[in-house]
Scaffold this motif. Structure first.
Motif, PDB file in Angstrom:
ATOM      1  N   UNK A   1       0.827  -1.207   0.000  1.00 45.01           N
ATOM      2  CA  UNK A   1       0.000   0.000   0.000  1.00 45.01           C
ATOM      3  C   UNK A   1       0.865   1.263   0.000  1.00 45.01           C
ATOM      4  N   UNK A   2       1.981   1.208   0.713  1.00 50.58           N
ATOM      5  CA  UNK A   2       2.911   2.345   0.709  1.00 50.58           C
ATOM      6  C   UNK A   2       3.584   2.486  -0.652  1.00 50.58           C
ATOM      7  N   UNK A   3       4.011   1.367  -1.213  1.00 51.93           N
ATOM      8  CA  UNK A   3       4.687   1.380  -2.510  1.00 51.93           C
ATOM      9  C   UNK A   3       3.776   1.934  -3.604  1.00 51.93           C
ATOM     10  N   UNK A   4       2.507   1.529  -3.623  1.00 53.81           N
ATOM     11  CA  UNK A   4       1.600   1.946  -4.688  1.00 53.81           C
ATOM     12  C   UNK A   4       1.172   3.404  -4.530  1.00 53.81           C
ATOM     13  N   UNK A   5       1.435   3.974  -3.367  1.00 55.68           N
ATOM     14  CA  UNK A   5       1.057   5.369  -3.137  1.00 55.68           C
ATOM     15  C   UNK A   5       2.295   6.248  -2.951  1.00 55.68           C
TER      16      UNK A   5
ATOM     17  N   UNK B   1      -4.075   4.543   2.631  1.00 54.90           N
ATOM     18  CA  UNK B   1      -5.482   4.307   2.952  1.00 54.90           C
ATOM     19  C   UNK B   1      -6.308   4.153   1.676  1.00 54.90           C
ATOM     20  N   UNK B   2      -5.974   4.912   0.651  1.00 54.85           N
ATOM     21  CA  UNK B   2      -6.694   4.807  -0.621  1.00 54.85           C
ATOM     22  C   UNK B   2      -6.375   3.467  -1.294  1.00 54.85           C
ATOM     23  N   UNK B   3      -5.125   3.018  -1.175  1.00 53.20           N
ATOM     24  CA  UNK B   3      -4.762   1.709  -1.735  1.00 53.20           C
ATOM     25  C   UNK B   3      -5.539   0.603  -1.022  1.00 53.20           C
ATOM     26  N   UNK B   4      -5.709   0.729   0.292  1.00 57.97           N
ATOM     27  CA  UNK B   4      -6.502  -0.255   1.042  1.00 57.97           C
ATOM     28  C   UNK B   4      -7.911  -0.349   0.449  1.00 57.97           C
TER      29      UNK B   4
END
Length: 277
Positions: free
Chosen positions: A89-93, A132-135
């Motif tokens: 989630x961190x990587x994608x954002x 949070x958006x990736x989640x």
């Protein structure tokens, strides 16, 4: 075997429409990645569309975590450089700036194999605003578990009776996307709900799980994909810069094939667009 696609012929689509098939039997002489070597699913998809090859994927040979999710091999976080769902989630954002557990994420960055991966993990891909958006994206991304199956990509003309076809994928330019969109709604009267754009999804996720999820619905939707910037870079040398994918579940493909005869695809307006430079 299926006959050649009527849609592709009438729409002037030169590349093979690609069928995505789940099977218990591995096809012989199919293109396949080596286990343990990172590879992009879209590389082999492009070979099938361009050259009429057959490609096969398994859980062991699909080494990209996003590709595994896209084809339907679960959510194997361990295959990703970030090693966990939170890290993904961190990587994608926004990378290290938004990491949920900064200490753990920075430790993963420190263990990167090279400067390229270190930079990517640190910056993040910035395809979503924050973790949070990736989640939320992951919650909306359909989840399938085909771990005991092979997933095959082959020209739709090579589909056999009894094949478990989950998706049929066209590679199309802007005019052809317009034609496919019109044909997808030809027998439904849908205006806004007949087609979705898989914005934010990986190229393989759009034509894979996002399209699988339409299978069996009373009014299945078509999915426009290859909106993924990384996938576009991966296939640009093979497919060019001006195409998208347009995928439909198999039942909708067969309905569109039937509707192609006697439709706008036979009239001068479309022929002029199709044949213009």
């Amino acid at each position: 075997m299926m006959p050649p696609s009527v849609i592709a012929r009438k729409a002037g689509i030169k590349r093979n429409p690609v069928a995505i098939v789940w099977t218990d039997k591995k096809p012989e002489k199919a293109l396949e990645f080596k286990p343990g070597v990172w590879s992009c699913v879209m590389w082999l998809f492009a070979k099938v569309a361009n050259d009429g090859k057959t490609a096969v994927f398994s859980e062991a040979t699909t080494t990209c975590a996003g590709g595994s999710m896209g084809l339907g091999f679960g959510r194997p976080w361990e295959k990703h450089a970030a090693r966990s769902e939170d890290g993904f989630c961190s990587f994608l954002s926004n990378g290290a700036d938004g990491a949920i557990d900064k200490e753990a994420y920075n430790a993963i960055i420190a263990q990167s194999f090279d400067d390229h991966h270190r930079k990517m993990l640190t910056e993040g891909e910035r395809f979503f605003k924050n973790p949070a958006v990736v989640k939320k994206f992951l919650k909306n991304l359909p989840l399938y578990d085909a771990k005991d199956k092979f997933i095959v990509m082959k020209p739709v003309s090579e589909v056999k009776e009894g094949d478990d076809v989950k998706s049929v994928v066209f590679v199309a330019n802007a005019d052809q996307i317009a034609a496919l969109s019109t044909l997808a709604n030809y027998g439904t009267g849908n205006l806004r709900d007949g087609i979705i754009v898989a914005a934010g999804a990986a190229g393989c996720q759009a034509m894979g799980v996002c399209t699988y999820a339409e299978y069996g619905k009373e009014q299945p939707r078509a999915v426009v994909g290859l909106t993924d910037l990384s996938a576009r870079k991966s296939v640009r040398a093979t497919l060019g810069k001006d195409v998208l994918t347009f995928s439909v579940p198999y039942g909708k493909y067969k309905a569109m094939e039937r509707n192609a005869e006697g439709s706008f695809l036979d009239l001068d307006l479309w022929k002029e667009l199709r044949d213009s430079e």
